[in-house]
Design a protein around this motif. Sequence first.
Motif, mmCIF file in Angstrom:
data_model
loop_
_atom_site.group_PDB
_atom_site.id
_atom_site.type_symbol
_atom_site.label_atom_id
_atom_site.label_comp_id
_atom_site.label_asym_id
_atom_site.label_seq_id
_atom_site.Cartn_x
_atom_site.Cartn_y
_atom_site.Cartn_z
ATOM 1 N N TYR A 31 11.186 23.740 24.473
ATOM 2 C CA TYR A 31 11.475 23.404 25.866
ATOM 3 C C TYR A 31 11.070 24.335 27.002
ATOM 4 O O TYR A 31 10.980 25.624 26.484
ATOM 5 N N GLN A 32 10.924 23.888 27.762
ATOM 6 C CA GLN A 32 10.611 24.802 29.094
ATOM 7 C C GLN A 32 11.433 24.073 30.470
ATOM 8 O O GLN A 32 11.510 22.970 30.471
ATOM 9 N N GLU A 33 12.306 24.919 31.033
ATOM 10 C CA GLU A 33 12.974 24.435 32.168
ATOM 11 C C GLU A 33 12.298 24.644 33.408
ATOM 12 O O GLU A 33 11.759 26.036 33.438
ATOM 13 N N GLN A 34 12.060 24.078 34.392
ATOM 14 C CA GLN A 34 11.466 24.177 35.683
ATOM 15 C C GLN A 34 12.076 25.461 36.247
ATOM 16 O O GLN A 34 11.567 26.399 36.998
ATOM 17 N N ALA A 35 13.531 25.619 36.273
ATOM 18 C CA ALA A 35 14.004 26.572 36.851
ATOM 19 C C ALA A 35 13.731 27.144 38.343
ATOM 20 O O ALA A 35 13.587 28.092 38.705
ATOM 21 N N TYR A 36 13.406 25.712 39.185
ATOM 22 C CA TYR A 36 13.173 26.019 40.510
ATOM 23 C C TYR A 36 14.541 26.624 40.970
ATOM 24 O O TYR A 36 15.807 26.305 40.366
ATOM 25 N N ILE A 37 14.517 27.527 41.934
ATOM 26 C CA ILE A 37 15.744 28.171 42.424
ATOM 27 C C ILE A 37 16.839 27.469 43.156
ATOM 28 O O ILE A 37 17.934 27.392 43.374
ATOM 29 N N GLU A 38 16.081 26.189 43.822
ATOM 30 C CA GLU A 38 17.065 25.414 44.426
ATOM 31 C C GLU A 38 17.483 24.207 43.671
ATOM 32 O O GLU A 38 16.476 23.283 43.492
ATOM 33 N N PRO A 39 18.494 23.988 43.234
ATOM 34 C CA PRO A 39 18.957 22.739 42.212
ATOM 35 C C PRO A 39 18.421 21.529 43.225
ATOM 36 O O PRO A 39 18.777 21.468 44.422
ATOM 37 N N PHE B 258 8.129 22.084 40.767
ATOM 38 C CA PHE B 258 7.147 22.183 39.230
ATOM 39 C C PHE B 258 7.221 21.118 38.632
ATOM 40 O O PHE B 258 7.205 21.318 37.325
ATOM 41 N N GLY B 259 7.324 20.024 39.185
ATOM 42 C CA GLY B 259 7.397 18.602 38.316
ATOM 43 C C GLY B 259 8.948 18.150 38.301
ATOM 44 O O GLY B 259 9.017 17.021 38.064
ATOM 45 N N GLY B 260 9.746 18.990 38.175
ATOM 46 C CA GLY B 260 11.375 18.643 38.020
ATOM 47 C C GLY B 260 11.840 17.733 39.099
ATOM 48 O O GLY B 260 12.565 16.901 38.841
ATOM 49 N N GLY C 120 21.535 30.564 56.013
ATOM 50 C CA GLY C 120 20.414 31.425 55.356
ATOM 51 C C GLY C 120 20.457 31.844 54.038
ATOM 52 O O GLY C 120 19.824 31.593 53.115
ATOM 53 N N PRO C 121 21.851 32.364 53.684
ATOM 54 C CA PRO C 121 22.266 32.519 52.305
ATOM 55 C C PRO C 121 22.083 31.178 51.463
ATOM 56 O O PRO C 121 22.749 30.419 51.949
ATOM 57 N N LYS C 122 21.392 31.207 50.410
ATOM 58 C CA LYS C 122 21.422 30.064 49.595
ATOM 59 C C LYS C 122 22.143 30.061 48.245
ATOM 60 O O LYS C 122 22.497 31.175 47.706
ATOM 61 N N GLU C 123 22.545 28.911 47.572
ATOM 62 C CA GLU C 123 23.161 29.163 46.472
ATOM 63 C C GLU C 123 22.108 28.437 45.399
ATOM 64 O O GLU C 123 21.535 27.393 45.073
ATOM 65 N N GLY C 124 21.820 29.443 44.514
ATOM 66 C CA GLY C 124 20.749 29.268 43.372
ATOM 67 C C GLY C 124 21.410 29.055 41.872
ATOM 68 O O GLY C 124 20.728 28.287 41.371
ATOM 69 N N CYS C 125 22.428 30.004 41.923
ATOM 70 C CA CYS C 125 23.063 29.816 40.426
ATOM 71 C C CYS C 125 24.379 29.894 40.442
ATOM 72 O O CYS C 125 25.431 29.331 39.662
ATOM 73 N N GLY D 100 14.176 47.534 42.628
ATOM 74 C CA GLY D 100 15.047 46.983 43.740
ATOM 75 C C GLY D 100 14.988 45.337 43.983
ATOM 76 O O GLY D 100 16.030 44.942 44.514
ATOM 77 N N LEU D 101 14.041 44.677 43.242
ATOM 78 C CA LEU D 101 13.957 43.215 43.588
ATOM 79 C C LEU D 101 14.250 42.477 42.465
ATOM 80 O O LEU D 101 14.520 41.310 42.113
ATOM 81 N N SER D 102 14.923 43.366 41.402
ATOM 82 C CA SER D 102 15.124 42.677 39.986
ATOM 83 C C SER D 102 16.149 41.908 39.994
ATOM 84 O O SER D 102 16.447 40.764 39.142
ATOM 85 N N GLY D 103 17.277 41.744 40.995
ATOM 86 C CA GLY D 103 18.157 40.849 41.110
ATOM 87 C C GLY D 103 18.016 39.695 41.838
ATOM 88 O O GLY D 103 18.859 38.819 42.397
ATOM 89 N N ASN D 104 16.706 39.575 42.460
ATOM 90 C CA ASN D 104 16.348 38.342 43.033
ATOM 91 C C ASN D 104 15.293 37.634 42.342
ATOM 92 O O ASN D 104 14.346 37.888 42.080
ATOM 93 N N LEU D 105 15.635 36.338 41.621
ATOM 94 C CA LEU D 105 14.635 35.471 41.013
ATOM 95 C C LEU D 105 13.881 34.884 41.927
ATOM 96 O O LEU D 105 14.145 34.036 42.938
ATOM 97 N N CYS D 106 12.347 34.600 41.822
ATOM 98 C CA CYS D 106 11.558 33.940 42.330
ATOM 99 C C CYS D 106 10.714 33.189 41.265
ATOM 100 O O CYS D 106 10.302 33.647 40.393
ATOM 101 N N ARG D 107 10.825 32.001 41.484
ATOM 102 C CA ARG D 107 10.174 31.157 40.508
ATOM 103 C C ARG D 107 8.837 30.812 40.828
ATOM 104 O O ARG D 107 8.034 30.427 40.040
ATOM 105 N N CYS D 108 8.279 31.027 42.053
ATOM 106 C CA CYS D 108 6.981 30.607 42.721
ATOM 107 C C CYS D 108 6.086 31.641 42.662
ATOM 108 O O CYS D 108 4.870 31.283 42.268
#
Lengths: 697, 279, 157
Positions: free
Chosen positions: A159-167, A217-219, C35-40, C128-136
């Motif tokens: 599996y791979q999850e898109q894991a966009y940061i915005e749900p 990402f498709g999700g 401005g602060p978002k909820e990602g997880c 320094g950035l390791s706690g900020n995930l960026c998927r793009c």
Amino acid sequence: MKNISDSIPKVDAHEKLSGSAKYVSDYMLEDMHYAKTVRSPHAKAKIKAIHIPTLKPGVHVFGAKDIPAKNHVNMIFDDWPVFAEETVNHVGEPVLLVVAPDRKLLKETVDAIQVEYDPLTPEFSLKAFAVHKAFKKGDAEKAFSEADEIIEETYETGYQEQAYIEPQGFIGTYEDGKTTLIGSIQCPYYVKNALLVTLGCAENEVQVIQAEVGGAFGGKEEFPSLMACQLAIAVRTLKKPIKMIYEREEDMAVTTKRHPSKTRMRAAIKDGRVQAIEAHVSLDAGAYTGLSGVVLSRAMLAVSSAYTIPNLDVSGHAYITNTVPNGAFRGFGAPQMIFAIEMFMHHIGKALGDDPYHFRRKHLVKQGDLTATAGIYRDPILMDKMIDKATAMADYHKKVHAYNAPDVYRGIGMSWFLHGCGFTGSGEAEHIKSKVRLRKDEANRVHILVAAVDMGQGAKTTLRKVVAHVLKLPLDQVIFDNPDTDRVPDSGPTVASRTAMIVGGLLARAAEKLKTSWEDGVAYTVEEQYKQPDYIKWDEDTMQGDAYPAYSWGVNIVEVAVDPVTYQVDVIGIWSVYDVGKALDERIIMGQADGGQAQGVAYGYLEVMAHKQGVLQHKNMTDYIIPTSVDMAPTENVVIDNPYAFGPYGAKGAGELSLVGGAPAVAQAIEQAIGKKICKIPATPEHIEELMRRESH
Amino acid sequence: MRHIIPETLEEALHVIAQGPTIKLAGGTDIMVKHRASQGLAAKLRQDVVYLLNVPDLHYIRKEDNGLRIGGMVPIETLLHHDDVPKILRDTLLDFASPGLRYVATLAGNIANASPAGDALVTLYALDALVRLKSLERTRDVPIEAVIVGPSQTTIQDDELIESVFLPDASFTHTEWRKVGTRRADAISKVAFTGCVTLDNDIVQDIRLAFGAVFKTVYRNRSLEKALIGQHRHDVVKQSDALCEKYLENIAPIDDQRSNASYRNTVTKNLLKAFIEKLS
Amino acid sequence: MKAIEFTLNDELVTVDLQPHMRLLDVLREHFLLTGPKEGCGEGECGACAVLLDGHIVNSCLLPLANVHKRHVTTIEHFSRSKRYQVIEEAMIYEGGVQCGICTPGMVIAIESLLNKDPNPSDAAIRIGLSGNLCRCTGYNMIVKAVKRAASKGEGLW
Ligand SMILES: Cc1cc2nc3c(=O)[nH]c(=O)nc-3n(C[C@H](O)[C@H](O)[C@H](O)COP(=O)(O)OP(=O)(O)OC[C@H]3O[C@@H](n4cnc5c(N)ncnc54)[C@H](O)[C@@H]3O)c2cc1C
Ligand code: FES
Ligand code: FES
């Protein structure tokens, strides 16, 4: 702006940096209600009874019985219910939607609702298929009968999850008989069409607006249609604004993912060359088919990737299992197949005692060759130059030699690949029929009216650039607001690497039209519609002909070090060369390159998702591991020009290309570092440990 | 339900003396464990005492024979403090992420009692003493007597972790290895701290602590003791046998992050690699 | 329970909300600072990052009570500073912004990092950035942006 490729500041960067860009969860409306889904805890069960407690004022519950028209989510294959009716087929399947004026009440109600189930025996293995496809090229049977040698291997991907940061999320509102849904979506018209089918209402009763999209990402291609249908039923009934934002756990548990796959490959070898490949790919579609048939097609079409194999026998199945439905994810089936073919060609080269690099290179596609489906590679192919460039950048040949020594635990791997741009086969011409408009206002500003979504890939910037460039207008005279189905025509979904090439191409043509008819101070609109180039012929049933109007090409090289004590993989460097026709903005393409590679490489060694009895074990961002800044290596990417006649300024697709080759490149690198054959991704430390243990016994 | 933000340690001790409370430090474990839906307050069902900003618990002090660290000193501060032993700073550099490190505390890591608590591995190796304080009494308890199992401690309701004491120790060689799910911002699949003191090639002191492979951090003093007094080369010769003995005693599990087989192998490899450095 | 008071974006505020609310919800829903978002919602992604006394923290894990008498700065306020201007220019120049959902948190992380280490090495930047995930983005362009901000912002940090 002389050269279209020259980078300009992204038009939406300031809002995003300063926190003022508005994502769906940022909308706070007067009298806003909240919605939450009641879901099945079973992988397969009959719904026996639903017990709803006495509801507090303002609380409402909706389910299958409240659906005005069709209880399925309109997409390619209509088997996916909006709400479960008699049975549930996967853990997390929606049964009811609860709406309440505040979240405390919402939670209490959801907890108090009792659904009685009769559990049934779920199926998790690949036994029942929903889609079967097959095609042939040449005469594979003959080639196998004449072969010097036959080599066979099976490749697996997870599996791979898109894991966009915005749900995922939507907010719905109601005014004057119209239901408006604002959401984090890739395809406004997919959502709108799904609403029309499920609600059975008139066109003008629903409106879909794209909020800022925090990654997709498709999700966010097909899944949002499901949420939208559920929410719209509630909004139309209650006539109140309702917000439904998934939290991460819910998003991970129930939204679509990349299909796990298993690909069996056999090759007929004669005179040191692959004369034929027989390939069978199995995809796990999950509980409902949805887009799986199309994903399967794209996987199968990628079977020979950047190689020309004279004879092919290709088949595939998409299987139904009692797991969460899988769907679109950047690459759309291609990453699974490109992993298989790249590893296979590499493994064959090794098995034949040839240098895999030379072995693979002599099979490389050339202009004029026949594609897997006996279409023609019409346009120039620059892969030779690209491979030379990439190997030089990475110092590949020296490293690959040095790392062959035992006990260095270093490796370097390389993948070559293509990606078909736009919809598969006749999709663009027959299903999408993309339409775009440019509206010129009295102040001579030009408004881009398309349904294309900027989800970070920069469509707002590149499409504005294209139009401004053609019209020789300053960029701020060209306006592009987020799509709203009441304003924009259906230019198609924002998927399949089609936006720059197809939508951008239509916009360039519309802009030309506007330029020739230009009247200062007058407001009017021009329109363009997609026409398939005449020479493109495709037969959907036999899967023969030109599967895509054009191809983008790429080379990835990945270097790793594997820790011999912990088997952890350290990605040391990534080097890539891409041909996307023409970059509509160099920096944006570099961003696509870096981001796609990160996802592709991580797919190969890092990202793990698995289910136990239909329950996903990786439930949140702590469990599902995507790379951090420390995990990602520095990269060196180069884009070469190879303009495509039908793309705007020569542009082809770029969005997915950078993902599809990452996994085999990193897997080959790991294979070299540990001296064990890799046929399965992700090649995690646990998998490496298993390989080391198994063979040392 | 009461919420108390005490201004002094004294005040905090009075509050916790009255009955069971939730002692909330940085909250990085508690807020996750008791998370409610978006927009709703955490699901805390007892009185809450917010300790993070109690000034009395924010100190780092050299004492005779060791260093005393106030319970609410954030991990980030320890990371940049010269008096903190290097092996602990090495450990804390791999701890969570910058944002967490600024509020997460040693006391929280100890009381949370996770087998995968990173700081714990090194605190075990350093023979840390945990000072538990109540209105009535103060006890200094060895860390392994504080933590008895996952989320289980011997801390009483009326006690809090006032500080942690690290007895002076100097080693010839120390090593920290975190084997996380990725290279940063990760939970340990296996963690290891090794410390050794050699004098004229003879082992004077050796400490081997393992995280995430047992119900608590695993340290075996009798196996360690058996190595003391031996020539380093003799210790190296026993490395395989020693690894086997540790493997017999640890009890790693399969979970969503890893599996027992991997954890066993890596534990063995880490130990072997550490011992072989003595050659 | 006494009301909680803290400095929010340079203004002293007193709030009468549950002390075990998440700071993130208080900021977004009470102060409409989105401005602060909820990602997880569990400290993993950094999208919710704000500055606590000038240092990055994850507001989804911070109970409101823990900011009592302390200074909280969100991107809304930080974006009015000179330092922000430098970071913004660098992020745009290097292409560090794609979908933007991680971006406000990333900017906070950059500020926090440069505040401590005005001239960070590549390795220090990545940590320094390791706690900020960026998927793009795959991070590289953000890493370069930090380097650029550090050199262009000479003297600001
Ligand atoms: C995203 C993320 C990443 C993480 N990464 C790591 C990691 O890499 N390594 C690691 O080890 N941990 C990690 N953790 C776990 C956590 O951050 C640590 O355990 C941290 O040390 C907890 O400290 P705290 O101050 O936040 O504790 P809190 O959450 O406030 O409390 C934790 C426990 O300690 C108790 N407690 C707190 N203070 C006292 C006291 N003075 N006396 C008695 N009991 C007390 C609390 O009642 C509670 O039971 C991570 C957590 C998250 C959310
Ligand atoms: S939302 Fe706070 S860290 Fe992800
Ligand atoms: S820009 Fe999309 S997550 Fe970072």
